[in-house]
Design a protein around this motif. Structure first.
Motif, PDB file in Angstrom:
ATOM      1  N   ARG A  33       0.841  -1.195   0.000  1.00 53.75           N
ATOM      2  CA  ARG A  33       0.000   0.000   0.000  1.00 53.75           C
ATOM      3  C   ARG A  33       0.883   1.255   0.000  1.00 53.75           C
ATOM      4  NH1 ARG A  33      -3.479  -3.273   3.540  1.00 53.75           N
ATOM      5  NH2 ARG A  33      -5.518  -3.519   2.524  1.00 53.75           N
ATOM      6  N   PRO A  34       1.360   1.690  -1.162  1.00 52.90           N
ATOM      7  CA  PRO A  34       2.096   2.959  -1.248  1.00 52.90           C
ATOM      8  C   PRO A  34       1.134   4.130  -1.381  1.00 52.90           C
ATOM      9  CG  PRO A  34       2.143   1.852  -3.365  1.00 52.90           C
ATOM     10  CD  PRO A  34       1.392   0.939  -2.429  1.00 52.90           C
ATOM     11  N   SER A  35       1.520   5.270  -0.846  1.00 52.42           N
ATOM     12  CA  SER A  35       0.711   6.485  -0.993  1.00 52.42           C
ATOM     13  C   SER A  35       1.648   7.685  -1.014  1.00 52.42           C
ATOM     14  CB  SER A  35      -0.300   6.620   0.145  1.00 52.42           C
ATOM     15  OG  SER A  35       0.349   6.793   1.390  1.00 52.42           O
ATOM     16  N   ALA A  36       1.203   8.743  -1.679  1.00 51.52           N
ATOM     17  CA  ALA A  36       1.980   9.977  -1.754  1.00 51.52           C
ATOM     18  C   ALA A  36       1.022  11.147  -1.884  1.00 51.52           C
ATOM     19  CB  ALA A  36       2.937   9.944  -2.942  1.00 51.52           C
ATOM     20  N   SER A  37       1.401  12.282  -1.309  1.00 51.15           N
ATOM     21  CA  SER A  37       0.571  13.485  -1.411  1.00 51.15           C
ATOM     22  C   SER A  37       1.454  14.715  -1.391  1.00 51.15           C
ATOM     23  CB  SER A  37      -0.454  13.542  -0.262  1.00 51.15           C
ATOM     24  OG  SER A  37       0.200  13.572   0.997  1.00 51.15           O
ATOM     25  N   VAL A  38       0.942  15.777  -1.980  1.00 52.64           N
ATOM     26  CA  VAL A  38       1.620  17.071  -1.968  1.00 52.64           C
ATOM     27  C   VAL A  38       0.573  18.131  -1.687  1.00 52.64           C
ATOM     28  CG1 VAL A  38       1.391  17.352  -4.476  1.00 52.64           C
ATOM     29  CG2 VAL A  38       3.171  18.600  -3.240  1.00 52.64           C
ATOM     30  N   ALA A  39       0.915  19.091  -0.842  1.00 53.57           N
ATOM     31  CA  ALA A  39      -0.036  20.116  -0.415  1.00 53.57           C
ATOM     32  C   ALA A  39       0.485  21.501  -0.757  1.00 53.57           C
ATOM     33  CB  ALA A  39      -0.294  20.011   1.090  1.00 53.57           C
ATOM     34  N   GLY A  40      -0.429  22.374  -1.149  1.00 55.47           N
ATOM     35  CA  GLY A  40      -0.113  23.762  -1.420  1.00 55.47           C
ATOM     36  C   GLY A  40      -1.105  24.673  -0.731  1.00 55.47           C
ATOM     37  N   GLY A  41      -0.763  25.934  -0.612  1.00 52.27           N
ATOM     38  CA  GLY A  41      -1.633  26.896   0.057  1.00 52.27           C
ATOM     39  C   GLY A  41      -0.910  27.554   1.212  1.00 52.27           C
ATOM     40  N   ASP A  42      -1.592  27.685   2.355  1.00 55.80           N
ATOM     41  CA  ASP A  42      -0.999  28.345   3.513  1.00 55.80           C
ATOM     42  C   ASP A  42       0.032  27.481   4.221  1.00 55.80           C
ATOM     43  OD1 ASP A  42      -2.484  30.678   3.194  1.00 55.80           O
ATOM     44  OD2 ASP A  42      -4.210  29.802   4.211  1.00 55.80           O
ATOM     45  N   VAL A  43       0.009  26.182   3.990  1.00 57.01           N
ATOM     46  CA  VAL A  43       1.063  25.283   4.465  1.00 57.01           C
ATOM     47  C   VAL A  43       1.353  24.292   3.345  1.00 57.01           C
ATOM     48  CG1 VAL A  43      -0.597  23.724   5.568  1.00 57.01           C
ATOM     49  CG2 VAL A  43       1.788  23.694   6.297  1.00 57.01           C
ATOM     50  N   THR A  44       2.649  24.075   3.041  1.00 57.48           N
ATOM     51  CA  THR A  44       3.029  23.249   1.903  1.00 57.48           C
ATOM     52  C   THR A  44       3.948  22.126   2.378  1.00 57.48           C
ATOM     53  OG1 THR A  44       4.855  24.760   1.412  1.00 57.48           O
ATOM     54  CG2 THR A  44       2.792  25.111   0.240  1.00 57.48           C
ATOM     55  N   TYR A  45       3.712  20.927   1.838  1.00 57.33           N
ATOM     56  CA  TYR A  45       4.521  19.784   2.228  1.00 57.33           C
ATOM     57  C   TYR A  45       4.375  18.670   1.208  1.00 57.33           C
ATOM     58  CZ  TYR A  45       0.053  17.827   3.811  1.00 57.33           C
ATOM     59  OH  TYR A  45      -1.237  17.369   3.860  1.00 57.33           O
ATOM     60  N   GLY A  46       5.289  17.718   1.274  1.00 57.38           N
ATOM     61  CA  GLY A  46       5.185  16.466   0.536  1.00 57.38           C
ATOM     62  C   GLY A  46       5.220  15.318   1.533  1.00 57.38           C
ATOM     63  N   ARG A  47       4.435  14.295   1.294  1.00 57.50           N
ATOM     64  CA  ARG A  47       4.327  13.187   2.240  1.00 57.50           C
ATOM     65  C   ARG A  47       4.273  11.867   1.484  1.00 57.50           C
ATOM     66  NH1 ARG A  47       0.568  10.011   5.280  1.00 57.50           N
ATOM     67  NH2 ARG A  47       0.895  10.071   7.546  1.00 57.50           N
ATOM     68  N   GLY A  48       5.035  10.877   1.937  1.00 53.66           N
ATOM     69  CA  GLY A  48       5.012   9.562   1.329  1.00 53.66           C
ATOM     70  C   GLY A  48       4.955   8.480   2.388  1.00 53.66           C
ATOM     71  N   ARG A  49       4.310   7.368   2.071  1.00 59.60           N
ATOM     72  CA  ARG A  49       4.170   6.267   3.019  1.00 59.60           C
ATOM     73  C   ARG A  49       4.062   4.950   2.258  1.00 59.60           C
ATOM     74  NH1 ARG A  49      -0.059   3.327   5.358  1.00 59.60           N
ATOM     75  NH2 ARG A  49       0.243   2.721   7.550  1.00 59.60           N
ATOM     76  N   LEU A  50       4.666   3.890   2.824  1.00 58.44           N
ATOM     77  CA  LEU A  50       4.562   2.560   2.249  1.00 58.44           C
ATOM     78  C   LEU A  50       4.281   1.562   3.366  1.00 58.44           C
ATOM     79  CD1 LEU A  50       4.859   0.451  -0.028  1.00 58.44           C
ATOM     80  CD2 LEU A  50       7.304   0.365   0.518  1.00 58.44           C
ATOM     81  N   ALA A  51       3.229   0.766   3.204  1.00 58.82           N
ATOM     82  CA  ALA A  51       2.895  -0.311   4.131  1.00 58.82           C
ATOM     83  C   ALA A  51       2.919  -1.625   3.354  1.00 58.82           C
ATOM     84  CB  ALA A  51       1.531  -0.092   4.761  1.00 58.82           C
ATOM     85  N   ALA A  52       3.619  -2.616   3.902  1.00 58.48           N
ATOM     86  CA  ALA A  52       3.744  -3.905   3.224  1.00 58.48           C
ATOM     87  C   ALA A  52       3.462  -5.030   4.208  1.00 58.48           C
ATOM     88  CB  ALA A  52       5.143  -4.068   2.639  1.00 58.48           C
ATOM     89  N   THR A  53       2.742  -6.042   3.738  1.00 56.01           N
ATOM     90  CA  THR A  53       2.439  -7.229   4.537  1.00 56.01           C
ATOM     91  C   THR A  53       2.708  -8.469   3.702  1.00 56.01           C
ATOM     92  OG1 THR A  53       0.691  -6.054   5.753  1.00 56.01           O
ATOM     93  CG2 THR A  53       0.668  -8.456   5.844  1.00 56.01           C
ATOM     94  N   VAL A  54       3.399  -9.440   4.295  1.00 54.35           N
ATOM     95  CA  VAL A  54       3.698 -10.707   3.622  1.00 54.35           C
ATOM     96  C   VAL A  54       3.265 -11.847   4.536  1.00 54.35           C
ATOM     97  CG1 VAL A  54       5.476 -12.192   2.653  1.00 54.35           C
ATOM     98  CG2 VAL A  54       5.639  -9.716   2.360  1.00 54.35           C
ATOM     99  N   LEU A  55       2.528 -12.822   3.988  1.00 55.02           N
ATOM    100  CA  LEU A  55       2.073 -13.995   4.738  1.00 55.02           C
ATOM    101  C   LEU A  55       2.664 -15.259   4.121  1.00 55.02           C
ATOM    102  CD1 LEU A  55      -0.593 -11.928   4.196  1.00 55.02           C
ATOM    103  CD2 LEU A  55      -1.534 -13.417   5.965  1.00 55.02           C
TER     104      LEU A  55
END
Length: 308
Positions: A155-177
């Motif tokens: 489950r990878p995800s990424a986001s970028v924000a603009g406006g009065d506060v700006t940032y970039g954010r990334g996350r990866l969740a992995a599960t193996v059975l």
């Protein structure tokens, strides 16, 4: 609710943390901690293709907790592609407005010195509008939907924000059975993420901290690193809970019992956590089992707010 026919759906969501039964004086206002949320979700299936759907979700939130008083309004637009339940991709565009005008600012106490620090205050006129563009993907294969023993989920995800506060954010969740033998299996999980300020946003400023607070990373809880309470693994501060007077910071000399002192997770800009779990059967029937697990994690790069 089947809204307007054609399998369109309309759903109302309500959440309330009322503070009933909680210790008084925990919130910035000196009252009990409260958090109220309401959302309305409209979903339109079959957007040009049967695998595409669209969701519109306006929501509002009013919060008075250990760190802030705020009002928030948000409108989220999401286009979802679903090949099957474990092969999806979502593109979202969210507009968010935060208003801390009614609040008394941040109330944080230095956990190392256990003394009140000069209270960082939010300007009375603080209002912020932010637009966030995000992508979330799920890719996986499991041998069974309810009780899987073999497979993987990413489950990878990424986001970028603009406006009065700006940032970039990334996350990866992995599960193996992986199965080892009948009714005995191994489950490995890994989560990693990072957030970085962009442009003129200073993540160590009081203003940016409170606006980034919900986007920071936290650890602990039954679905993360077990043995730690939710948000308590990682950077935290101490909040003293006797009632405040006139918005002033709490005085540690007013502590009368251990219950007056609480740790509050303040989050961090980076996180990694992992888990290794062994699933074992119990001789009580096929639906009974036991787990032996080893969890660990770290959250770092906290805001500098608590030391200001």
């Amino acid at each position: 609710l089947n809204a307007l026919g054609g399998a369109r759906t309309l759903a109302l969501g309500l959440e309330a943390r009322t503070g009933i039964g909680g210790a008084p004086g925990q919130a910035v206002s000196g009252n009990q901690v409260t958090d109220y949320r309401a959302s309305l979700t409209f979903r339109q299936p079959y957007v040009l293709d049967r695998r595409l759907s669209y969701a519109l979700q306006p929501s509002v939130r009013r919060r008075d907790d250990e760190i802030e008083q705020s009002d928030q309004a948000e409108v989220s637009n999401t286009l979802l592609f679903a090949q099957d339940p474990l092969q999806t991709a979502a593109l979202s565009l969210t507009g968010r407005s935060r208003d801390l005008s009614r609040g008394q600012g941040l109330r944080l106490i230095d956990g190392a010195l256990f003394e009140p620090v000069p209270t960082p205050t939010i300007p009375p006129s603080l209002k912020a509008t932010t637009g966030v563009l995000g992508v979330d993907v799920t890719w996986g294969q499991l041998d069974a939907p309810l009780q899987p023993t073999r497979g993987f989920i990413l489950r990878p995800s990424a986001s970028v924000a603009g406006g009065d506060v700006t940032y970039g954010r990334g996350r990866l969740a992995a599960t193996v059975l992986r199965p080892l033998k009948e009714r005995v299996g191994l489950v490995a999980r890994l989560t990693a993420g990072a957030l970085g300020p962009l442009g003129a946003t200073d993540a160590d400023s009081v203003r940016a901290y409170v606006l980034l607070r919900d986007q920071l990373f936290y650890a602990g809880g039954t679905s993360d690193v077990r043995g730690w309470a939710a948000t308590r693994l990682g950077p935290k501060t101490i909040a003293v809970t006797p009632p405040v007077t006139g918005g002033a910071a709490n005085d540690p000399t007013a502590v009368t019992s251990p219950g007056d002192v609480n740790y509050v997770g303040i989050g961090g800009r980076a996180k990694v956590s992992g888990s290794l779990q062994l699933n074992l059967p119990l001789p009580l029937g096929p639906q009974w089992g036991a787990h032996a697990f080893l969890d660990g994690g770290r959250v770092w790069s906290p805001s500098a707010v608590p030391s200001e």
